[in-house]
Design a protein around this motif. Structure first.
Motif, short mmCIF file in Angstrom:
data_model
loop_
_atom_site.label_atom_id
_atom_site.label_comp_id
_atom_site.label_asym_id
_atom_site.label_seq_id
_atom_site.Cartn_x
_atom_site.Cartn_y
_atom_site.Cartn_z
N LEU B 177 14.61 54.34 52.41
CA LEU B 177 15.40 53.13 52.20
C LEU B 177 16.67 53.37 51.38
O LEU B 177 17.46 52.46 51.21
N SER B 178 16.84 54.60 50.85
CA SER B 178 18.04 54.93 50.06
C SER B 178 18.22 54.07 48.81
O SER B 178 19.33 53.96 48.30
N THR B 179 17.16 53.42 48.32
CA THR B 179 17.26 52.71 47.05
C THR B 179 15.99 52.99 46.27
O THR B 179 15.03 53.53 46.82
N ILE B 180 15.99 52.59 44.97
CA ILE B 180 14.77 52.78 44.20
C ILE B 180 13.67 51.86 44.72
O ILE B 180 12.49 52.13 44.55
N TYR B 181 14.08 50.77 45.42
CA TYR B 181 13.05 49.87 45.92
C TYR B 181 12.21 50.54 47.00
O TYR B 181 11.03 50.22 47.16
N GLY B 182 12.82 51.48 47.73
CA GLY B 182 12.06 52.23 48.74
C GLY B 182 10.86 52.92 48.13
O GLY B 182 9.75 52.87 48.67
N ALA B 183 11.09 53.54 46.95
CA ALA B 183 10.00 54.24 46.27
C ALA B 183 8.92 53.25 45.84
O ALA B 183 7.73 53.52 45.99
N LEU B 184 9.37 52.09 45.33
CA LEU B 184 8.39 51.09 44.87
C LEU B 184 7.57 50.57 46.05
O LEU B 184 6.35 50.42 45.95
#
Lengths: 73, 255
Positions: B177-184
Motif C-alpha cells: 500500500l506504500s503507506t504505514i497503514y499498509g503495515a497496520l
C-alpha cells in the motif's frame, strides 16, 4: 508494610526511573517542537501523561514531526 | 553484498536518529521489570480482599512460574503492540515519501532494500527481546531462586519467531500500500485471521497465533513441544513466503 516495601524497592525504582524518564523526554520534546505529524501540543501532552509507557512511545513514533522541523519553536 | 551492508548501516543510523532503537530497548527493559513485579505484587494486593459473605480471598505466594506467566503475557501483548507501533513504517514511510527513488535509480537492487530493512528490524527486535528476557530472568532468580525451565529454547524462541513473522507482515503490507497503514492492515489481517482459525481448538498446534504467549504452557509442563513445533515451522515458512512476495511485488512496483 515498610518491610514489605523494602522487598519491592529493587524492582520499583528502575521501573519508575524508566517510565518517568520516557515521560519527561517526551514532554521536553513536545514543548520544544511546534510541528507534529498530526494533532496539537495539548493532545500529545495528554496522551503522553495519561497512557502509561505506550503514550510517550506513541508520541515519539507517530506524533513527532519530521527531522526538518528540528529547532523551530 | 557491499550495498547490502551500506544500506543496513543507513537503516541502523535511521533507527537511532528516529529514536526507534532507544524506544524499543527502553520499553522492553520496562516490560522485563514489570513482569516479576506484577507477579510479586498481585498476591499481596488481592489477598485479604473480602469477597462478601465473610469469605476472605486467600492467594498462594507467587512463584517463579507466575513471573514467567506475566512475562509471556506482557511481551505477547504489550511487547508485540510496541513492536508494531515502532516498525509499522518499516517500508511504508520511505515509499510514501519517495526517498527510495534516487537510491533505486542509482542501481540498488530492490531485493537488497527489502532484505536490509527486514534484517535491521529483526536485529532490533532480537536485541530488545533478549534484553527483556535477561531483566526478567535476573529478577526472577533474585526473588525466587533459579529453577528448571523445561523447553526454554522453544518457549522463548517461538515468541521471538512470532515477532519476526509480524515484521515480515509489516514489510509486505508497507510495500503493497506504500503507506504505514499498509503495515497496520497486514498485521490486523494476520491477527484477525489467526484468531478466527483459533476458534477451532484442533488447529492450535499449527496456528502461529498460539506462539504469542501461549508457549508459557511448556514451562509448567501442561503442554508438550508437539503442541507448538508445527506452528513454529509454519511461521518460519510464512516469513519466507512473505519476504518472497515483498520482493516480487516491489520489483513490479513503480516508485
Amino acid at each position: 508494610m515498610s518491610e514489605q516495601l523494602r522487598t519491592y524497592l529493587p524492582i520499583l525504582i528502575p521501573l519508575a526511573v524508566i517510565e518517568l524518564g520516557l515521560l519527561i523526554a517526551a514532554l521536553i520534546h513536545i514543548f520544544t517542537h511546534k510541528h507534529y505529524r498530526f494533532g496539537n501540543r495539548w493532545l500529545w501532552v495528554i496522551i503522553a501523561v495519561l497512557i502509561n509507557l505506550i503514550g510517550p512511545i506513541l508520541y515519539f513514533v507517530i506524533g513527532r514531526g519530521d527531522a526538518d522541523d528540528e529547532g523551530d519553536r | 553484498m557491499t550495498s547490502y551492508v551500506s544500506f543496513c548501516k543507513k537503516e541502523v543510523l535511521e533507527s537511532w536518529r528516529t529514536y526507534r532503537l532507544v524506544i524499543m530497548l527502553v520499553a522492553f527493559i520496562a516490560l522485563g521489570v514489570l513482569s516479576p513485579l506484577l507477579a510479586k505484587l498481585l498476591p499481596d494486593l488481592l489477598s485479604g480482599t473480602d469477597l462478601g459473605n465473610g469469605i476472605i480471598l486467600q492467594m498462594p505466594p507467587a512463584t517463579a512460574l507466575d513471573s514467567w506467566t506475566q512475562y509471556f503475557k506482557n511481551i505477547g501483548q504489550m511487547g508485540v503492540l510496541i513492536l508494531v507501533i515502532v516498525f509499522c513504517g518499516v517500508t511504508g514511510t520511505e515509499l510514501s515519501k519517495g526517498t527510495l527513488t534516487t537510491i533505486l535509480a542509482k542501481g540498488m537492487r530492490r531485493s537488497t532494500v527489502i532484505l536490509a530493512k527486514f534484517s535491521v528490524a529483526t536485529v532490533i527486535w532480537t536485541l530488545s527481546f533478549v534484553v527483556s528476557l535477561a531483566v526478567t530472568y535476573a529478577y526472577t532468580v533474585y526473588y525466587w531462586g533459579s529453577g528448571p525451565l523445561p523447553h526454554a529454547l522453544l518457549a522463548f524462541g517461538s515468541l521471538w519467531v512470532f515477532g519476526v513473522l509480524l515484521i515480515a507482515c509489516m514489510v509486505l503490507g508497507g510495500i503493497l500500500l506504500s503507506t504505514i497503514y499498509g503495515a497496520l492492515v497486514a498485521v490486523a489481517v494476520v491477527v484477525v485471521a489467526g484468531n478466527l482459525v483459533a476458534l477451532s481448538p484442533a488447529t492450535a498446534p499449527y496456528n502461529p497465533i498460539s506462539l504469542a504467549g501461549g508457549t508459557v504452557a511448556l514451562l509448567d509442563g501442561s503442554k508438550t513441544t508437539g503442541d507448538f513445533l508445527p506452528a513454529v515451522w509454519i511461521s518460519l515458512a510464512l516469513i519466507l513466503v512473505l519476504l518472497g512476495a515483498s520482493v516480487a511485488v516491489f520489483d513490479k512496483k513503480q516508485v
